[in-house]
Design a protein around this motif. Structure first.
Motif, PDB file in Angstrom:
ATOM      1  N   LYS A   1      26.590  65.128  47.832  1.00  0.00           N
ATOM      2  CA  LYS A   1      27.762  64.606  48.531  1.00  0.00           C
ATOM      3  C   LYS A   1      28.652  63.903  47.514  1.00  0.00           C
ATOM      4  CE  LYS A   1      25.514  63.832  52.973  1.00  0.00           C
ATOM      5  NZ  LYS A   1      25.015  62.795  53.904  1.00  0.00           N
ATOM      6  N   ASP A   2      29.929  64.186  47.592  1.00  0.00           N
ATOM      7  CA  ASP A   2      30.857  63.649  46.585  1.00  0.00           C
ATOM      8  C   ASP A   2      32.012  62.962  47.298  1.00  0.00           C
ATOM      9  OD1 ASP A   2      32.235  63.181  44.228  1.00  0.00           O
ATOM     10  OD2 ASP A   2      31.822  65.176  43.426  1.00  0.00           O
TER      11      ASP A   2
ATOM     12  N   MET B   1      30.684  73.107  34.901  1.00  0.00           N
ATOM     13  CA  MET B   1      29.282  72.729  35.154  1.00  0.00           C
ATOM     14  C   MET B   1      28.381  73.812  34.590  1.00  0.00           C
ATOM     15  SD  MET B   1      29.279  71.633  39.129  1.00  0.00           S
ATOM     16  CE  MET B   1      30.039  70.144  39.761  1.00  0.00           C
TER      17      MET B   1
ATOM     18  N   PHE C   1      22.234  61.014  39.401  1.00  0.00           N
ATOM     19  CA  PHE C   1      23.284  60.333  40.175  1.00  0.00           C
ATOM     20  C   PHE C   1      22.857  58.947  40.648  1.00  0.00           C
ATOM     21  CE2 PHE C   1      24.548  64.824  40.638  1.00  0.00           C
ATOM     22  CZ  PHE C   1      25.820  64.713  40.092  1.00  0.00           C
TER      23      PHE C   1
ATOM     24  N   HIS D   1      24.908  58.327  36.830  1.00  0.00           N
ATOM     25  CA  HIS D   1      26.361  58.494  36.989  1.00  0.00           C
ATOM     26  C   HIS D   1      26.967  57.398  37.874  1.00  0.00           C
ATOM     27  CE1 HIS D   1      30.107  60.799  37.207  1.00  0.00           C
ATOM     28  NE2 HIS D   1      30.107  60.625  38.519  1.00  0.00           N
TER      29      HIS D   1
ATOM     30  N   ARG E   1      39.604  59.456  43.929  1.00  0.00           N
ATOM     31  CA  ARG E   1      39.215  60.816  43.523  1.00  0.00           C
ATOM     32  C   ARG E   1      39.672  61.819  44.575  1.00  0.00           C
ATOM     33  NH1 ARG E   1      33.264  60.313  43.468  1.00  0.00           N
ATOM     34  NH2 ARG E   1      33.640  58.317  44.494  1.00  0.00           N
TER      35      ARG E   1
ATOM     36  N   LEU F   1      33.994  71.477  38.501  1.00  0.00           N
ATOM     37  CA  LEU F   1      34.764  70.541  39.306  1.00  0.00           C
ATOM     38  C   LEU F   1      36.128  70.373  38.666  1.00  0.00           C
ATOM     39  CD1 LEU F   1      35.083  68.221  41.409  1.00  0.00           C
ATOM     40  CD2 LEU F   1      33.904  66.738  39.817  1.00  0.00           C
TER      41      LEU F   1
ATOM     42  N   PHE G   1      40.835  55.618  35.056  1.00  0.00           N
ATOM     43  CA  PHE G   1      40.090  56.703  34.424  1.00  0.00           C
ATOM     44  C   PHE G   1      39.576  56.364  33.019  1.00  0.00           C
ATOM     45  CE2 PHE G   1      39.783  60.508  31.786  1.00  0.00           C
ATOM     46  CZ  PHE G   1      38.901  61.266  32.538  1.00  0.00           C
TER      47      PHE G   1
ATOM     48  N   ILE H   1      36.403  54.182  32.792  1.00  0.00           N
ATOM     49  CA  ILE H   1      35.287  54.847  33.488  1.00  0.00           C
ATOM     50  C   ILE H   1      34.787  56.017  32.635  1.00  0.00           C
ATOM     51  CG2 ILE H   1      34.521  55.992  35.608  1.00  0.00           C
ATOM     52  CD1 ILE H   1      36.816  54.632  37.103  1.00  0.00           C
TER      53      ILE H   1
ATOM     54  N   LEU I   1      31.172  56.845  30.934  1.00  0.00           N
ATOM     55  CA  LEU I   1      30.441  58.069  31.283  1.00  0.00           C
ATOM     56  C   LEU I   1      30.202  58.927  30.029  1.00  0.00           C
ATOM     57  CD1 LEU I   1      32.184  59.127  34.645  1.00  0.00           C
ATOM     58  CD2 LEU I   1      29.979  57.979  34.366  1.00  0.00           C
TER      59      LEU I   1
HETATM   60  C1  HEM Z   1      30.504  59.054  42.183  1.00  0.00           C
HETATM   61  C2  HEM Z   1      29.610  63.662  41.015  1.00  0.00           C
HETATM   62  C3  HEM Z   1      32.719  63.356  37.288  1.00  0.00           C
HETATM   63  C4  HEM Z   1      33.846  58.868  38.673  1.00  0.00           C
HETATM   64  C5  HEM Z   1      29.968  60.318  42.171  1.00  0.00           C
HETATM   65  C6  HEM Z   1      28.934  60.790  43.076  1.00  0.00           C
HETATM   66  C7  HEM Z   1      28.704  62.090  42.745  1.00  0.00           C
HETATM   67  C8  HEM Z   1      29.563  62.436  41.638  1.00  0.00           C
HETATM   68  C9  HEM Z   1      27.709  63.045  43.406  1.00  0.00           C
HETATM   69  C10 HEM Z   1      28.231  59.980  44.178  1.00  0.00           C
HETATM   70  C11 HEM Z   1      28.901  59.978  45.497  1.00  0.00           C
HETATM   71  C12 HEM Z   1      30.199  59.218  45.569  1.00  0.00           C
HETATM   72  O1  HEM Z   1      30.253  57.981  45.620  1.00  0.00           O
HETATM   73  O2  HEM Z   1      31.226  59.891  45.543  1.00  0.00           O
HETATM   74  C13 HEM Z   1      30.359  63.979  39.886  1.00  0.00           C
HETATM   75  C14 HEM Z   1      30.304  65.239  39.187  1.00  0.00           C
HETATM   76  C15 HEM Z   1      31.183  65.148  38.124  1.00  0.00           C
HETATM   77  C16 HEM Z   1      31.785  63.840  38.187  1.00  0.00           C
HETATM   78  C17 HEM Z   1      29.433  66.424  39.572  1.00  0.00           C
HETATM   79  C18 HEM Z   1      31.529  66.174  37.080  1.00  0.00           C
HETATM   80  C19 HEM Z   1      31.363  67.474  37.199  1.00  0.00           C
HETATM   81  C20 HEM Z   1      33.293  62.113  37.329  1.00  0.00           C
HETATM   82  C21 HEM Z   1      34.306  61.621  36.423  1.00  0.00           C
HETATM   83  C22 HEM Z   1      34.624  60.371  36.818  1.00  0.00           C
HETATM   84  C23 HEM Z   1      33.805  60.056  37.975  1.00  0.00           C
HETATM   85  C24 HEM Z   1      34.900  62.417  35.239  1.00  0.00           C
HETATM   86  C25 HEM Z   1      35.626  59.404  36.240  1.00  0.00           C
HETATM   87  C26 HEM Z   1      35.922  59.290  34.977  1.00  0.00           C
HETATM   88  C27 HEM Z   1      33.055  58.557  39.749  1.00  0.00           C
HETATM   89  C28 HEM Z   1      33.150  57.294  40.469  1.00  0.00           C
HETATM   90  C29 HEM Z   1      32.170  57.333  41.467  1.00  0.00           C
HETATM   91  C30 HEM Z   1      31.509  58.627  41.352  1.00  0.00           C
HETATM   92  C31 HEM Z   1      34.119  56.164  40.195  1.00  0.00           C
HETATM   93  C32 HEM Z   1      31.850  56.245  42.512  1.00  0.00           C
HETATM   94  C33 HEM Z   1      30.941  55.202  41.968  1.00  0.00           C
HETATM   95  C34 HEM Z   1      30.685  54.118  42.995  1.00  0.00           C
HETATM   96  O3  HEM Z   1      31.605  53.356  43.287  1.00  0.00           O
HETATM   97  O4  HEM Z   1      29.569  54.066  43.521  1.00  0.00           O
HETATM   98  N1  HEM Z   1      30.321  61.333  41.300  1.00  0.00           N
HETATM   99  N2  HEM Z   1      31.264  63.155  39.260  1.00  0.00           N
HETATM  100  N3  HEM Z   1      33.006  61.139  38.254  1.00  0.00           N
HETATM  101  N4  HEM Z   1      32.063  59.324  40.304  1.00  0.00           N
HETATM  102 FE1  HEM Z   1      31.616  61.213  39.747  1.00  0.00          FE
END
Ligand code: HEM
Length: 359
Positions: free
Chosen positions: A181-182, A222, A239, A268, A284, A303, A316, A319, A323
């Motif tokens: 879930k995203d 990916m 995650f 992550h 996002r 993605l 960005f 963050i 990452l």
């Molecule tokens: C959270 C996947 C890349 C920033 C998440 C979550 C997943 C996910 C599954 C947890 C669910 C949610 O809170 O939405 C991915 C995948 C990526 C990716 C598969 C690449 C293919 C990125 C990038 C950034 C980012 C490049 C920013 C630079 C965040 C942030 C959260 C998050 C800010 C929420 C964290 C929180 O407040 O708990 N992502 N993401 N993600 N991701 Fe990613």
């Protein structure tokens, strides 16, 4: 099938509940004339107002027999499908037209492991078309391309499906191609306080950017085949959330609060969480993509990450720095395209994006 207002104090397509489909296009200018660009943007805005109401562009798809029709026709009879068209200007837009760049707009730094393809990066102008019907989104971009002939041409573009980040927390959270879930902890479209703090540019920006936002677009490939051979436990550790429910470690339900020290240290979600990064927050709005295969027996999938923020240095950039340095997800992904754009505030009837900038 309903329509989303094109005019307003903010551009539609940022806080708007995420539609199912995306056609994103980056354009290069073939002129340094401000007047020509302003004329094109004015025509684009008029067409955008028509298309978002499911109307044909200009005089429509049929009419004078001896000229090409104003509208290409493939959306005739289709509903508006919540089409939004969101426009942004890249740093090179200001250089080419010799216009003052807003302080908030800068090229992104290089991040470790970036493998950016110049042919899928940058661009003077971007248009994000989102709709619930892919034909409606593609029709919109195609008609803007047609109208831009001689002033701007497409540099690169990306189709996306299966929104990966909802802004509607009440609805079921969509999943990305890794099966997770995203968008669980994303800014909700209705959370005006958070939008004002983290997404909309305020008095710090030039007049034409107020109520606008900075957009980062990243094409993230990916390594699906490697991921699919990874154990469930490792996938979840990456995650810090469970796969089926999306619950944070230490909790049982998707929307249980994230308690950072319950999550693996380099996971992550722990790294990207605002509490790990002095409050850095983004909206996002990404989509999945599958662009055939890569000739080496692998899917070219991933993605198409889209993030909106008021300030890149509080969004960005920090963050992604965190990452890129540590995220255990990095073994399974690679950033292969990138763009950064200043998206002006909302457009009023008869006007266009950045009208006072180009005046
Ligand atoms: C959270 C996947 C890349 C920033 C998440 C979550 C997943 C996910 C599954 C947890 C669910 C949610 O809170 O939405 C991915 C995948 C990526 C990716 C598969 C690449 C293919 C990125 C990038 C950034 C980012 C490049 C920013 C630079 C965040 C942030 C959260 C998050 C800010 C929420 C964290 C929180 O407040 O708990 N992502 N993401 N993600 N991701 Fe990613």
């Amino acid at each position: 099938g309903q329509s989303i207002a094109f005019h307003g104090s903010h551009q539609a397509g940022i806080a708007t509940p995420v539609q199912d489909r995306l056609h994103f296009a980056a354009f290069d200018l073939s002129t340094d004339s401000k007047e020509d660009v302003a004329t094109m943007l004015k025509a684009w805005a008029a067409a955008a107002a028509q298309m978002t109401e499911a109307k044909e562009v200009g005089g429509g798809a049929t009419g004078a027999e001896l000229a090409p029709p104003d509208d290409t026709g493939e959306a005739i009879g289709l509903p508006a499908s919540r089409l939004t068209l969101t426009v942004g200007f890249g740093p090179s837009f200001f250089d080419k037209l010799k216009l003052p760049k807003p302080d908030g707009l800068k090229e992104l730094p290089h991040f470790p492991a970036d493998k950016l393809d110049p042919a899928r990066s940058g661009g003077d102008i971007c248009v994000q078309a989102c709709a619930d019907d892919p034909q409606v989104a593609v029709h919109a971009i195609r008609n803007l391309v047609r109208m831009g002939f001689g002033v701007a041409s497409i540099r690169w573009s990306q189709l996306g499906f299966g929104k990966t980040s909802s802004t509607t927390p009440d609805a079921q959270t969509p999943r990305n191609l890794m099966g997770f879930k995203d968008g669980t902890d994303n800014i909700a479209a209705t959370d005006e306080k958070k939008l004002d703090t983290h997404v909309w540019v305020g008095d710090e920006g030039p007049e034409w950017m107020r109520g606008g936002s900075y957009l980062v677009a990243r094409r993230i490939r990916m390594h699906i085949e490697t991921w699919d051979r990874t154990s469930l436990k490792e996938q979840e550790d990456i995650f810090g959330r469970t796969k089926r429910e999306g619950a944070p470690y230490g909790g049982t339900r998707e929307h249980d609060p994230v308690v950072l020290d319950k999550l693996p240290i380099d996971s992550h979600v722990r790294l990207a969480h605002p509490d790990s990064l002095s409050g850095a927050t983004i909206l996002r709005r990404g989509y999945s993509f599958t662009d055939g295969s890569d000739g080496l027996g692998r899917l070219d999938a991933g993605l198409f990450f889209l993030a909106y923020q008021r300030d890149l240095e509080k969004g960005f950039i920090p963050i992604q720095r965190a990452l890129a340095a540590k995220d255990t997800l990095n073994e399974y992904i690679q950033h292969v395209g990138s763009g950064v754009f200043a998206c002006p505030g909302g457009v009023s009837p008869g006007s266009f994006w950045g009208a006072s900038l180009l005046a």
